[in-house]
Write an enzyme that holds these catalytic residues in place. Sequence first.
Site, PDB file in Angstrom:
ATOM      1  N   CYS A 112      -4.166   3.455 -48.576  1.00 18.84           N
ATOM      2  CA  CYS A 112      -3.639   2.834 -49.807  1.00 18.84           C
ATOM      3  C   CYS A 112      -4.624   2.890 -50.969  1.00 18.84           C
ATOM      4  O   CYS A 112      -4.252   2.676 -52.110  1.00 18.84           O
ATOM      5  CB  CYS A 112      -3.226   1.392 -49.535  1.00 18.84           C
ATOM      6  SG  CYS A 112      -1.901   1.294 -48.334  1.00 18.84           S
ATOM      7  N   HIS A 252      -2.795  -2.172 -56.273  1.00 19.46           N
ATOM      8  CA  HIS A 252      -1.993  -1.586 -55.201  1.00 19.46           C
ATOM      9  C   HIS A 252      -0.900  -2.584 -54.828  1.00 19.46           C
ATOM     10  O   HIS A 252      -1.150  -3.782 -54.723  1.00 19.46           O
ATOM     11  CB  HIS A 252      -2.893  -1.293 -54.005  1.00 19.46           C
ATOM     12  CG  HIS A 252      -2.136  -0.928 -52.772  1.00 19.46           C
ATOM     13  ND1 HIS A 252      -1.196   0.081 -52.757  1.00 19.46           N
ATOM     14  CD2 HIS A 252      -2.165  -1.444 -51.510  1.00 19.46           C
ATOM     15  CE1 HIS A 252      -0.691   0.171 -51.537  1.00 19.46           C
ATOM     16  NE2 HIS A 252      -1.253  -0.744 -50.772  1.00 19.46           N
ATOM     17  N   ASN A 282       5.633  -0.844 -50.376  1.00 19.86           N
ATOM     18  CA  ASN A 282       4.301  -0.232 -50.349  1.00 19.86           C
ATOM     19  C   ASN A 282       4.446   1.267 -50.078  1.00 19.86           C
ATOM     20  O   ASN A 282       4.757   1.671 -48.958  1.00 19.86           O
ATOM     21  CB  ASN A 282       3.469  -0.919 -49.252  1.00 19.86           C
ATOM     22  CG  ASN A 282       2.056  -0.369 -49.171  1.00 19.86           C
ATOM     23  OD1 ASN A 282       1.720   0.618 -49.816  1.00 19.86           O
ATOM     24  ND2 ASN A 282       1.233  -1.011 -48.364  1.00 19.86           N
TER      25      ASN A 282
HETATM   26  N1  COA Z   1      11.089 -11.029 -40.488  1.00 13.67           N
HETATM   27  C1  COA Z   1      11.104 -12.274 -40.013  1.00 13.67           C
HETATM   28  N2  COA Z   1      10.089 -12.820 -39.353  1.00 13.67           N
HETATM   29  C2  COA Z   1       9.004 -12.074 -39.151  1.00 13.67           C
HETATM   30  C3  COA Z   1       8.912 -10.760 -39.621  1.00 13.67           C
HETATM   31  C4  COA Z   1      10.020 -10.223 -40.296  1.00 13.67           C
HETATM   32  N3  COA Z   1      10.023  -8.981 -40.782  1.00 13.67           N
HETATM   33  N4  COA Z   1       7.722 -10.265 -39.292  1.00 13.67           N
HETATM   34  C5  COA Z   1       7.079 -11.229 -38.635  1.00 13.67           C
HETATM   35  N5  COA Z   1       7.853 -12.326 -38.545  1.00 13.67           N
HETATM   36  C6  COA Z   1       7.553 -13.602 -37.917  1.00 13.67           C
HETATM   37  C7  COA Z   1       6.374 -13.513 -37.001  1.00 13.67           C
HETATM   38  O1  COA Z   1       6.779 -13.049 -35.721  1.00 13.67           O
HETATM   39  C8  COA Z   1       5.902 -14.945 -36.961  1.00 13.67           C
HETATM   40  O2  COA Z   1       6.693 -15.677 -36.061  1.00 13.67           O
HETATM   41  P1  COA Z   1       5.994 -16.702 -35.055  1.00 13.67           P
HETATM   42  O3  COA Z   1       5.302 -17.702 -35.921  1.00 13.67           O
HETATM   43  O4  COA Z   1       7.151 -17.220 -34.289  1.00 13.67           O
HETATM   44  O5  COA Z   1       5.055 -15.858 -34.253  1.00 13.67           O
HETATM   45  C9  COA Z   1       6.207 -15.447 -38.376  1.00 13.67           C
HETATM   46  O6  COA Z   1       7.184 -14.547 -38.909  1.00 13.67           O
HETATM   47  C10 COA Z   1       4.994 -15.488 -39.250  1.00 13.67           C
HETATM   48  O7  COA Z   1       4.321 -14.250 -39.121  1.00 13.67           O
HETATM   49  P2  COA Z   1       2.991 -13.970 -39.847  1.00 13.67           P
HETATM   50  O8  COA Z   1       2.422 -12.683 -39.344  1.00 13.67           O
HETATM   51  O9  COA Z   1       2.138 -15.200 -39.841  1.00 13.67           O
HETATM   52  O10 COA Z   1       3.513 -13.769 -41.308  1.00 13.67           O
HETATM   53  P3  COA Z   1       2.633 -13.494 -42.569  1.00 13.67           P
HETATM   54  O11 COA Z   1       2.831 -14.577 -43.541  1.00 13.67           O
HETATM   55  O12 COA Z   1       1.238 -13.102 -42.199  1.00 13.67           O
HETATM   56  O13 COA Z   1       3.323 -12.202 -43.152  1.00 13.67           O
HETATM   57  C11 COA Z   1       2.987  -9.852 -43.314  1.00 13.67           C
HETATM   58  C12 COA Z   1       3.368 -11.000 -42.406  1.00 13.67           C
HETATM   59  C13 COA Z   1       3.045  -8.551 -42.519  1.00 13.67           C
HETATM   60  C14 COA Z   1       3.963  -9.793 -44.457  1.00 13.67           C
HETATM   61  C15 COA Z   1       1.569 -10.113 -43.847  1.00 13.67           C
HETATM   62  O14 COA Z   1       0.697 -10.393 -42.780  1.00 13.67           O
HETATM   63  C16 COA Z   1       1.020  -8.983 -44.630  1.00 13.67           C
HETATM   64  O15 COA Z   1       1.486  -8.673 -45.710  1.00 13.67           O
HETATM   65  N6  COA Z   1      -0.057  -8.346 -44.134  1.00 13.67           N
HETATM   66  C17 COA Z   1      -0.704  -7.279 -44.826  1.00 13.67           C
HETATM   67  C18 COA Z   1       0.154  -6.066 -44.728  1.00 13.67           C
HETATM   68  C19 COA Z   1      -0.281  -4.986 -45.648  1.00 13.67           C
HETATM   69  O16 COA Z   1      -0.379  -5.195 -46.820  1.00 13.67           O
HETATM   70  N7  COA Z   1      -0.525  -3.804 -45.096  1.00 13.67           N
HETATM   71  C20 COA Z   1      -0.863  -2.665 -45.813  1.00 13.67           C
HETATM   72  C21 COA Z   1      -2.248  -2.767 -46.304  1.00 13.67           C
HETATM   73  S1  COA Z   1      -2.464  -1.691 -47.623  1.00 13.67           S
END
Ligand code: COA
Length: 327
Positions: A112, A252, A282
């Site tokens: 990214c 980004h 993204n």
């Molecule tokens: N829809 C619904 N629920 C979802 C889900 C989805 N698509 N994906 C995960 N969940 C659930 C999880 O299983 C978790 O459930 P649990 O508490 O029962 O285990 C809950 O939602 C919370 O998950 P969590 O991982 O804490 O959510 P989050 O607030 O961290 O958001 C992301 C998840 C992926 C959006 C976030 O971690 C993120 O943006 N990470 C960086 C990703 C990124 O930018 N990557 C590229 C880098 S350039």
Amino acid sequence: MKANITATAKYLPDRVLTNFELEKIVDTDDEWIRARTGIEERRLVNDGEATSHMASHIGLKLLEKSGKSPDDIDVIIIATCTPDLIVVSTAALVQEKIGAQNAWGFDLMGACTGFIYALETGAKLVESNQYKCAMVIGVDTMSSIIDYTDRNTCILFGDGGGGVLLEPTTQNDGLLDAILQLDGSGSTYLNVPAGGSLRPTSEETVSNKQHYVYQDGKTVFKFAVKKMADVSAEILDKNGFSGEDVKLFIPHQANKRIIDAARKRCKLSEEQVYINIQKYGNTTAGTIPIALDEAVNEGRLEKGDLLLLAAFGGGFTWGSMLIRWGV
Ligand code: COA
């Protein structure tokens, strides 16, 4: 002498995948995706369309907008982690498709942060005075490495890209400074496990779904929030600027919450930040050049404006750049 951005262009495939459509594929919902990421929809390539097709569209648009001939391009740099082929660079395919007979070029893999890495590389080539025009493109076909049964990743990514032409300037404009970073200890948190020399493609890697993006979302999120905010503030400080001096911040577009953290750290208002994550998700190396082209088309940058770029990605990679807008 500095390198100046003299043209911008983008390409987004026309196929739209909305959050509501994803609700039918995986256990997720529109409200969750919007609240956690800011994304409403993303674009996907059509069957048979690959990274070089999008990059060639971008390259041809850059030529059209700048009035340059393909022969004027000295070097083509493509930031991508989804090349058409393992051997033969996307740059080679683009060179042929746009007819840039005098160009050499290569692909650059910075995930990214790839576009900022490529911009710095292109700028240094132009500043060397050996190359008069560099075509720098950031583009990814993320749908080719996403598992659409994995709700942790499939909601985040989309396809698309953009690019710029870099040319020399002797005015007080162009790419002023860059801070680029790399920390390979992050490699276990965001990667595509197989298909490279470590784990060549086999029946086992395919059945284990190791050709798709693996991500530990929470760890990536924490690192991204800190590093993108730190490096954005650091480049302003290093160059004697504060948030007030910035006309536009193009971060980004991975997650609206990561963008907000960087914005607050640099004491920027919401109006100073360009956000289009809701439309495209993204697109990895594509997000910054897509947003830049949109910002230019909307008249959000004028000659003399200070532009701040920042990115974070797999590797881990991250970085920031300051540009005095010159066209
Ligand atoms: N829809 C619904 N629920 C979802 C889900 C989805 N698509 N994906 C995960 N969940 C659930 C999880 O299983 C978790 O459930 P649990 O508490 O029962 O285990 C809950 O939602 C919370 O998950 P969590 O991982 O804490 O959510 P989050 O607030 O961290 O958001 C992301 C998840 C992926 C959006 C976030 O971690 C993120 O943006 N990470 C960086 C990703 C990124 O930018 N990557 C590229 C880098 S350039």
